[in-house]
Scaffold this motif. Structure first.
Motif, short mmCIF file in Angstrom:
data_model
loop_
_atom_site.label_atom_id
_atom_site.label_comp_id
_atom_site.label_asym_id
_atom_site.label_seq_id
_atom_site.Cartn_x
_atom_site.Cartn_y
_atom_site.Cartn_z
N THR A 1 0.96 -1.23 -0.02
CA THR A 1 0.08 0.10 0.00
C THR A 1 0.72 1.17 0.01
N ILE A 2 2.23 1.11 0.85
CA ILE A 2 2.61 2.42 0.86
C ILE A 2 3.46 2.49 -0.51
N PRO B 1 2.20 5.59 -7.63
CA PRO B 1 1.20 4.92 -8.00
C PRO B 1 1.22 4.48 -9.61
N ASP B 2 2.36 5.36 -10.38
CA ASP B 2 2.59 5.15 -11.66
C ASP B 2 3.16 3.82 -12.07
N LYS B 3 4.14 3.29 -11.08
CA LYS B 3 5.02 2.16 -11.12
C LYS B 3 4.08 0.95 -10.60
#
Length: 61
Positions: A46-47, A53-55
């Motif tokens: 989650t972290i 978020p793109d990776k």
């Protein structure tokens, strides 16, 4: 066999990443094995997703 996978193995397995060693993939896909992961791994994923978020794309479907 009971297998506890770490965060990187879990990510690579879900993403079908080439970094996942073939032996690990075979063990995960073997229906005779029970695969476990730590709740800490879920927290860590989650972290990682929140930071990049793109990776690390998470599909909720």
């Amino acid at each position: 066999m009971k297998i506890l996978i770490d965060t990187h193995i879990a990510i690579w397995a879900v993403l079908n990443d080439l970094k996942l060693p073939e032996k690990a993939k075979d063990m995960i896909l073997d229906g005779r094995n029970e695969i476990f992961y730590s709740t800490a791994s879920v927290w860590e994923i989650t972290i990682k997703h929140m930071l990049h978020p793109d990776k690390l794309r998470i599909n909720s479907e």
